[in-house]
Design an enzyme around this catalytic site. Structure first.
Site, short mmCIF file in Angstrom:
data_model
loop_
_atom_site.label_atom_id
_atom_site.label_comp_id
_atom_site.label_asym_id
_atom_site.label_seq_id
_atom_site.Cartn_x
_atom_site.Cartn_y
_atom_site.Cartn_z
N LYS A 232 24.95 18.38 16.33
CA LYS A 232 23.68 18.30 15.59
C LYS A 232 23.85 18.72 14.13
CE LYS A 232 20.98 17.62 19.42
NZ LYS A 232 21.86 17.59 20.60
C1 PLP Z 1 21.91 16.77 21.73
C2 PLP Z 1 23.15 16.81 22.54
C3 PLP Z 1 23.57 15.69 23.30
C4 PLP Z 1 22.75 14.44 23.44
O1 PLP Z 1 22.67 13.69 22.25
P1 PLP Z 1 21.57 12.55 22.06
O2 PLP Z 1 21.68 12.12 20.65
O3 PLP Z 1 20.24 13.20 22.36
O4 PLP Z 1 21.87 11.46 23.03
C5 PLP Z 1 24.79 15.79 23.96
N1 PLP Z 1 25.54 16.90 23.89
C6 PLP Z 1 25.17 17.99 23.18
C7 PLP Z 1 26.05 19.19 23.17
C8 PLP Z 1 23.97 18.00 22.46
O5 PLP Z 1 23.59 19.08 21.75
#
Ligand code: PLP
Length: 470
Positions: free
Chosen positions: A112
């Protein structure tokens, strides 16, 4: 570049407009009016660029009219300067076919950060230009909250209110949010589940009275992946990985641990821009609505089962609407009707063109707890790699996808294993250490407000502490 809503009736906006708005006013999501496309020789010319220079090349067409290339470069330089690895998103080889793209070298140890470090700076840039103030309200099951708080802490024109379900996020995740001490950061521990907190946030976006009754107007925006700028920033690392593995001369496949369909949709965008992608593997845990939709055409939400990979414990994947819109001929009225049906019955069928279009690029897998643990053991034994639960699900799907052995498969490593150390310890028996730069996380003091699971209490708190917009 102009952006249009997937539901056809919100006004078209430029990049600055969609960044500050988050969601479209008709309830849809913004997508670019057309996909910019690079020629094969333009893609070949990107080989060897630094991450920042590559980011500028890939994102320039999307920000045209809102940012100059110089401004974009400046923002990227500062955002990616916060990463602890020079390559920003290094690629690691596991065996002849399998690779990991490590997306967790940012300040809060999950992918993120790649998008949110840039988004925080985009907000600040656009708000300074219009001399305005923004109130960010979000709900988090862990990773988005810490990444968003790190990205906006201390920024004068932004207040952030982050709701987390009290007692239901990991201790590392909570401390990454609550130990950030800045006057514009407000952590709210809410009684109830993540879904309850999320419902309050959605209600606040539509609550005209909230502002009026407290004598101010707030400009509210979103930091979850409904915000287009997040997906745009994630397109860059698909290019970075594929170029290192021989693109545009060689096709590459990606396996993506998926929740809200944001990260894997960025891969779809990269393919539309001309990057030769053999396949995008949508890896889900037992919360498998996307796997069912892609294999049978049935998109119907059940109840969420908590797992060791909580960031994928999702039943409704917001960004799937962007894909269905694009594959369905970009018919906003039809999309609005399809989504109205889904919102009332929590179920819908994909149309033939949506199913066939998706089948051309996507495949999917549902990975359970035992299979996840198996992938963790394999990575440890073959290559000395410790995986977090989300990444392990992606790798299991990658290894069982049945792709031609000559095609490299890149699993997106979405989180550092230490972020989910209890789950890793349960699966493997060993406990990953926090990286040095996080070493004092458990010594820092925490600050958060506890509120009951009642909308009124949360709305009053936000109104009292937010700065009105000009
Ligand atoms: C947010 C997240 C995901 C999922 O990603 P999306 O974009 O919502 O499909 C997968 N793994 C981790 C560690 C995350 O923080």
């Amino acid at each position: 570049m102009k952006y249009i809503s997937t539901r056809g009736s919100a006004p078209a906006l430029d990049f600055e407009g969609v960044t500050l708005a988050g969601l479209a006013s008709d309830g849809g999501l913004y997508v670019p009016e057309h996909w910019p496309r690079f020629s094969e020789s333009e893609i070949a010319g990107m080989a060897g660029l630094s991450y920042v220079e590559l980011a500028v090349r890939v994102m320039t067409p999307f920000v045209e009219g809102s940012l100059t290339q110089e401004e974009l470069r400046e923002l990227c330089t500062r955002a990616y300067g916060r990463f602890s690895h020079d390559a920003v998103t290094p690629l690691v080889q596991l065996d002849q076919q399998q690779w990991l793209l490590e997306l967790f070298h940012g300040p809060t140890l999950a992918f993120k950060d790649v998008a949110l470090q840039l988004l925080g700076r985009l907000f600040e840039h656009f708000l300074a230009k219009s001399d305005d103030h923004l109130t960010i309200v979000g709900a988090t099951s862990g990773d988005t909250g810490s990444a968003a708080i790190d990205a906006v802490a201390g920024r004068e024109r932004i207040d952030i209110f982050m709701l987390h379900p009290k007692g239901r996020v990991s201790d590392v995740q909570r401390r990454q949010m609550t130990t950030v001490r800045a006057p514009n950061v407000h952590n709210l521990a809410i009684e109830g589940s993540f879904d309850d907190a999320q419902a309050m946030v959605k209600r606040m976006f539509n609550d005209a009275d909230m502002a009026a009754s407290h004598g101010g107007r707030f400009r509210i925006s979103a930091v979850n992946s409904i915000n287009w700028a997040r997906l745009m920033a994630q397109v860059v690392y698909y290019f970075a990985a594929a170029l290192q593995l021989g693109a545009p001369g060689r096709k590459v496949a990606f396996s993506v641990p998926t929740g809200n369909f944001g990260d894997v949709f960025a891969g779809y965008v990269a393919a539309q821009m001309g990057l030769p992608i053999e396949r995008l593997i949508v890896a889900t845990n037992v919360n498998d609505i996307l796997h069912r939709a892609l294999t049978t055409g049935d998109y119907s939400a059940g109840t969420v089962t908590p797992t060791a990979a909580p960031s994928m414990d999702i039943q409704v994947s917001s960004n799937f609407e962007r894909l269905l819109f694009d594959l369905g001929g970009r018919d906003g009225a039809a999309m609005a009707e399809q989504m109205r049906g889904f919102e009332s019955s929590k179920a819908m069928q994909l149309t033939n063109s949506q199913r066939e279009g998706a089948a051309g690029l996507f495949s999917s897998a549902r990975v359970d707890q035992a299979e996840m643990a198996q992938a963790m053991s394999w990575a440890a034994e073959c290559c000395g790699q410790t995986l977090d639960p989300h990444t392990a699900i992606g790798l299991y799907a990658a290894r069982t996808a049945g792709l031609d052995p000559a095609t490299p498969v890149v699993t997106l490593a979405t989180a550092h294993p230490a972020k989910f150390r209890d789950a890793v310890e349960r699966a493997t028996g060993s406990r990953p250490a926090l990286p040095n730069r996080m070493g004092d996380l458990f010594e820092r003091s925490e600050s958060f407000s506890e509120l009951p699971g009642e909308y009124e209490a949360v709305a009053e708190f936000v109104s009292k502490h937010a700065t009105p917009s000009s």
